[in-house]
Design an enzyme around this catalytic site. Structure first.
Site, PDB file in Angstrom:
ATOM      1  N   HIS A 115       0.836  -1.204   0.000  1.00  0.00           N
ATOM      2  CA  HIS A 115       0.000   0.000   0.000  1.00  0.00           C
ATOM      3  C   HIS A 115       0.866   1.247   0.000  1.00  0.00           C
ATOM      4  O   HIS A 115       2.012   1.231   0.478  1.00  0.00           O
ATOM      5  CB  HIS A 115      -0.952   0.032   1.203  1.00  0.00           C
ATOM      6  CG  HIS A 115      -0.261  -0.146   2.511  1.00  0.00           C
ATOM      7  ND1 HIS A 115       0.114  -1.389   2.988  1.00  0.00           N
ATOM      8  CD2 HIS A 115       0.143   0.741   3.453  1.00  0.00           C
ATOM      9  CE1 HIS A 115       0.705  -1.246   4.149  1.00  0.00           C
ATOM     10  NE2 HIS A 115       0.753   0.041   4.464  1.00  0.00           N
TER      11      HIS A 115
ATOM     12  N   HIS B 212       0.824   5.249   1.276  1.00  0.00           N
ATOM     13  CA  HIS B 212       0.195   6.279   2.103  1.00  0.00           C
ATOM     14  C   HIS B 212       0.294   7.612   1.359  1.00  0.00           C
ATOM     15  O   HIS B 212       1.344   7.942   0.802  1.00  0.00           O
ATOM     16  CB  HIS B 212       0.962   6.490   3.417  1.00  0.00           C
ATOM     17  CG  HIS B 212       1.013   5.316   4.323  1.00  0.00           C
ATOM     18  ND1 HIS B 212       0.266   5.244   5.480  1.00  0.00           N
ATOM     19  CD2 HIS B 212       1.739   4.168   4.296  1.00  0.00           C
ATOM     20  CE1 HIS B 212       0.543   4.104   6.111  1.00  0.00           C
ATOM     21  NE2 HIS B 212       1.439   3.444   5.413  1.00  0.00           N
TER      22      HIS B 212
END
Ligand code: AMP
Length: 143
Positions: A106, A108
């Site tokens: 992922h 951010h």
């Protein structure tokens, strides 16, 4: 730790399958972006790939990585328009010693507001869902 196998029971896999709630910003058949529930700043967003089962940056096939980074750029642009930060960071952790806590690749996007210090990574209390939803609505409106 960088060689860990993908675990389909990680939190983000559950969010993709709809087994856990998330305040969503954007979703299509490949990409999901949602609000970080322990935000380091107002508008802290996460961007994940829905079908690439990659633990970290080294695992992901380059086509999926390109889809992810394109989405990161689009969501960051919408955060700029919707929330008017003074800057933003794009952060991505690989391996627990580097700070990774959820083992589904992922990115951010952490908005920066001049004069306002960032919360610590993976720390603090979960944000109020209504407040997250209000910010997500502003970001979605700018997409
Ligand atoms: P990392 O530490 O880079 O693996 O990032 C994981 C991020 O996921 C942290 O910033 C957490 O605050 C966030 N997080 C953990 N659980 C959830 C959840 N259920 N919904 C949204 N964000 C989450």
């Amino acid at each position: 730790m960088l060689n860990a196998a993908y675990d389909c029971e990680n939190i983000f896999a559950k969010i993709i399958r709809g087994e856990m709630p998330a305040v969503k910003i954007y979703e299509d058949d490949k990409i999901l972006s949602f609000m970080d529930v322990f935000p380091q700043s107002d508008g802290h967003a996460l961007v994940i790939h829905k079908t690439a089962q990659a633990v970290n940056l080294l695992d992901v096939e380059q086509g999926a990585l390109s889809e992810l980074t394109t989405a990161v750029q689009n969501i960051a642009g919408a955060i700029k328009t919707g929330l008017n930060p003074d800057g933003f960071r794009v952060v991505q952790f690989n391996g627990a010693p580097a700070g990774q806590t959820v083992f589904h690749l992922h990115f951010h996007i952490i908005p920066i507001y001049e004069g306002k210090s960032l919360g610590r990574h993976g720390d603090g209390a979960p944000a109020d869902t209504d407040a997250l939803e209000a910010m997500a609505a502003k970001i979605r409106a700018a997409l």
